[in-house]
Motif scaffolding. Structure first.
Motif, PDB file in Angstrom:
ATOM      1  N   GLY A 274     117.271  42.576  86.371  1.00 26.44           N
ATOM      2  CA  GLY A 274     116.430  43.740  86.636  1.00 26.44           C
ATOM      3  C   GLY A 274     117.103  45.031  86.227  1.00 26.44           C
ATOM      4  O   GLY A 274     116.467  45.939  85.687  1.00 26.44           O
ATOM      5  N   LEU A 275     118.411  45.129  86.482  1.00 29.04           N
ATOM      6  CA  LEU A 275     119.156  46.330  86.118  1.00 29.04           C
ATOM      7  C   LEU A 275     119.175  46.513  84.606  1.00 29.04           C
ATOM      8  O   LEU A 275     118.872  47.595  84.104  1.00 29.04           O
ATOM      9  N   TYR A 276     119.480  45.453  83.864  1.00 29.42           N
ATOM     10  CA  TYR A 276     119.536  45.567  82.402  1.00 29.42           C
ATOM     11  C   TYR A 276     118.148  45.805  81.809  1.00 29.42           C
ATOM     12  O   TYR A 276     117.998  46.536  80.824  1.00 29.42           O
ATOM     13  N   ARG A 277     117.114  45.212  82.428  1.00 29.39           N
ATOM     14  CA  ARG A 277     115.748  45.456  81.977  1.00 29.39           C
ATOM     15  C   ARG A 277     115.398  46.938  82.180  1.00 29.39           C
ATOM     16  O   ARG A 277     114.845  47.585  81.293  1.00 29.39           O
ATOM     17  N   ALA A 278     115.761  47.490  83.345  1.00 29.92           N
ATOM     18  CA  ALA A 278     115.502  48.907  83.621  1.00 29.92           C
ATOM     19  C   ALA A 278     116.278  49.799  82.641  1.00 29.92           C
ATOM     20  O   ALA A 278     115.747  50.809  82.168  1.00 29.92           O
ATOM     21  N   LEU A 279     117.506  49.420  82.326  1.00 28.54           N
ATOM     22  CA  LEU A 279     118.295  50.199  81.353  1.00 28.54           C
ATOM     23  C   LEU A 279     117.613  50.198  79.988  1.00 28.54           C
ATOM     24  O   LEU A 279     117.528  51.243  79.327  1.00 28.54           O
ATOM     25  N   ARG A 280     117.132  49.036  79.553  1.00 25.82           N
ATOM     26  CA  ARG A 280     116.442  48.961  78.259  1.00 25.82           C
ATOM     27  C   ARG A 280     115.179  49.825  78.274  1.00 25.82           C
ATOM     28  O   ARG A 280     114.891  50.541  77.307  1.00 25.82           O
ATOM     29  N   GLU A 281     114.419  49.755  79.378  1.00 22.62           N
ATOM     30  CA  GLU A 281     113.200  50.564  79.490  1.00 22.62           C
ATOM     31  C   GLU A 281     113.547  52.054  79.456  1.00 22.62           C
ATOM     32  O   GLU A 281     112.879  52.836  78.767  1.00 22.62           O
ATOM     33  N   MET A 282     114.585  52.435  80.191  1.00 23.06           N
ATOM     34  CA  MET A 282     114.983  53.850  80.213  1.00 23.06           C
ATOM     35  C   MET A 282     115.502  54.298  78.850  1.00 23.06           C
ATOM     36  O   MET A 282     115.301  55.450  78.459  1.00 23.06           O
ATOM     37  N   GLU A 283     116.140  53.382  78.134  1.00 25.56           N
ATOM     38  CA  GLU A 283     116.599  53.716  76.783  1.00 25.56           C
ATOM     39  C   GLU A 283     115.385  53.899  75.864  1.00 25.56           C
ATOM     40  O   GLU A 283     115.328  54.866  75.090  1.00 25.56           O
ATOM     41  N   ASP A 284     114.396  53.020  75.968  1.00 28.74           N
ATOM     42  CA  ASP A 284     113.168  53.143  75.171  1.00 28.74           C
ATOM     43  C   ASP A 284     112.429  54.443  75.489  1.00 28.74           C
ATOM     44  O   ASP A 284     111.787  55.021  74.615  1.00 28.74           O
ATOM     45  N   GLU A 285     112.506  54.890  76.729  1.00 30.13           N
ATOM     46  CA  GLU A 285     111.832  56.112  77.162  1.00 30.13           C
ATOM     47  C   GLU A 285     112.646  57.373  76.843  1.00 30.13           C
ATOM     48  O   GLU A 285     112.186  58.490  77.092  1.00 30.13           O
ATOM     49  N   GLY A 286     113.861  57.192  76.331  1.00 35.54           N
ATOM     50  CA  GLY A 286     114.703  58.327  75.976  1.00 35.54           C
ATOM     51  C   GLY A 286     115.449  58.941  77.149  1.00 35.54           C
ATOM     52  O   GLY A 286     115.976  60.046  77.037  1.00 35.54           O
ATOM     53  N   LEU A 287     115.523  58.233  78.278  1.00 34.76           N
ATOM     54  CA  LEU A 287     116.215  58.753  79.454  1.00 34.76           C
ATOM     55  C   LEU A 287     117.719  58.514  79.398  1.00 34.76           C
ATOM     56  O   LEU A 287     118.492  59.284  79.955  1.00 34.76           O
ATOM     57  N   VAL A 288     118.115  57.415  78.771  1.00 34.52           N
ATOM     58  CA  VAL A 288     119.528  57.093  78.600  1.00 34.52           C
ATOM     59  C   VAL A 288     119.753  56.695  77.145  1.00 34.52           C
ATOM     60  O   VAL A 288     118.826  56.304  76.440  1.00 34.52           O
ATOM     61  N   LEU A 289     120.988  56.793  76.734  1.00 31.71           N
ATOM     62  CA  LEU A 289     121.377  56.400  75.389  1.00 31.71           C
ATOM     63  C   LEU A 289     122.447  55.342  75.521  1.00 31.71           C
ATOM     64  O   LEU A 289     123.431  55.537  76.251  1.00 31.71           O
ATOM     65  N   GLY A 290     122.247  54.220  74.873  1.00 24.65           N
ATOM     66  CA  GLY A 290     123.238  53.149  74.901  1.00 24.65           C
ATOM     67  C   GLY A 290     123.918  53.022  73.550  1.00 24.65           C
ATOM     68  O   GLY A 290     123.280  53.175  72.514  1.00 24.65           O
ATOM     69  N   ALA A 291     125.218  52.753  73.579  1.00 21.46           N
ATOM     70  CA  ALA A 291     125.975  52.559  72.344  1.00 21.46           C
ATOM     71  C   ALA A 291     126.977  51.441  72.582  1.00 21.46           C
ATOM     72  O   ALA A 291     127.539  51.322  73.674  1.00 21.46           O
ATOM     73  N   TRP A 292     127.193  50.638  71.547  1.00 20.41           N
ATOM     74  CA  TRP A 292     128.142  49.539  71.674  1.00 20.41           C
ATOM     75  C   TRP A 292     129.562  50.084  71.647  1.00 20.41           C
ATOM     76  O   TRP A 292     129.919  50.892  70.797  1.00 20.41           O
ATOM     77  N   ASP A 293     130.330  49.646  72.611  1.00 23.85           N
ATOM     78  CA  ASP A 293     131.744  49.999  72.724  1.00 23.85           C
ATOM     79  C   ASP A 293     132.507  48.754  72.299  1.00 23.85           C
ATOM     80  O   ASP A 293     132.431  47.724  72.964  1.00 23.85           O
ATOM     81  N   THR A 294     133.205  48.830  71.179  1.00 21.93           N
ATOM     82  CA  THR A 294     133.915  47.659  70.655  1.00 21.93           C
ATOM     83  C   THR A 294     135.419  47.885  70.758  1.00 21.93           C
ATOM     84  O   THR A 294     136.039  48.433  69.848  1.00 21.93           O
ATOM     85  N   PRO A 295     135.977  47.463  71.889  1.00 17.25           N
ATOM     86  CA  PRO A 295     137.430  47.603  72.034  1.00 17.25           C
ATOM     87  C   PRO A 295     138.147  46.647  71.079  1.00 17.25           C
ATOM     88  O   PRO A 295     137.537  45.736  70.535  1.00 17.25           O
ATOM     89  N   GLY A 296     139.411  46.881  70.890  1.00 17.18           N
ATOM     90  CA  GLY A 296     140.197  46.019  70.005  1.00 17.18           C
ATOM     91  C   GLY A 296     140.201  44.565  70.466  1.00 17.18           C
ATOM     92  O   GLY A 296     140.191  43.650  69.663  1.00 17.18           O
ATOM     93  N   ARG A 297     140.153  44.341  71.767  1.00 17.37           N
ATOM     94  CA  ARG A 297     140.168  42.984  72.309  1.00 17.37           C
ATOM     95  C   ARG A 297     138.959  42.805  73.224  1.00 17.37           C
ATOM     96  O   ARG A 297     138.489  43.742  73.839  1.00 17.37           O
ATOM     97  N   GLY A 298     138.495  41.608  73.313  1.00 19.06           N
ATOM     98  CA  GLY A 298     137.386  41.299  74.208  1.00 19.06           C
ATOM     99  C   GLY A 298     136.035  41.571  73.561  1.00 19.06           C
ATOM    100  O   GLY A 298     135.945  42.104  72.455  1.00 19.06           O
ATOM    101  N   PRO A 299     134.988  41.190  74.269  1.00 21.63           N
ATOM    102  CA  PRO A 299     133.647  41.350  73.712  1.00 21.63           C
ATOM    103  C   PRO A 299     133.188  42.810  73.724  1.00 21.63           C
ATOM    104  O   PRO A 299     133.685  43.624  74.494  1.00 21.63           O
TER     105      PRO A 299
END
Length: 147
Positions: free
Chosen positions: A54-79
């Motif tokens: 539910g939390l991730y679904r709400a984040l996606r909806e808020m991103e689609d609505e322009g309320l939040v901006l998500g960006a991939w953080d790619t550290p040197g190690r780990g996913p």
């Protein structure tokens, strides 16, 4: 009566996940997992993390609505992890939520005051009947409105 699934337990407070996430993101950008852990510390979640799906679904909806901006953080190690930040539109939405929640708080305070002066249910006996003339009750105050 068993009240386990009744809204009176406060379980529906988790419906406030959107303003909770906007509030947390207004403080600093967070990964989804960090956001979920921070929500767990809020009283409205009763010490339990919100449902992850539910939390991730709400984040996606808020991103689609322009309320939040998500960006991939790619550290040197780990996913790679997705980090979310509130946008200007999200800040405006949060301001609206603040006004709405303040109005809710005032309405709840009025309801609690009224509940505190409610008649004792034991006064409703079969002999007296629940529909007999009750003692006069104080008038319900008008809600406070900002000018």
């Amino acid at each position: 009566m068993d009240f386990i699934d009744c809204p009176c337990t406060g379980k529906t407070l988790s419906k406030l996940v959107r303003p909770a996430m906007l509030t947390l993101l207004a403080r600093e950008p967070l990964h989804g997992y960090e956001l979920r852990k921070r929500c767990e510390g809020l009283a409205l979640f009763h010490g339990q993390p919100p449902d992850a799906a539910g939390l991730y679904r709400a984040l996606r909806e808020m991103e689609d609505e322009g309320l939040v901006l998500g960006a991939w953080d790619t550290p040197g190690r780990g996913p790679a992890k997705r980090r979310y930040a509130i946008t200007l539109t999200g800040q405006a939405c949060l301001s609206r939520w603040k006004a709405t929640l303040t109005a809710y708080r005032d309405a709840i305070a009025q309801l609690l005051d009224m509940a505190g002066t409610a008649r004792d249910p034991s006064a409703f006996t079969p002999e007296a009947g629940p529909f007999r003339t009750a003692p006069e009750r104080p008038a319900i105050p008008e809600p406070h409105r900002e000018p």
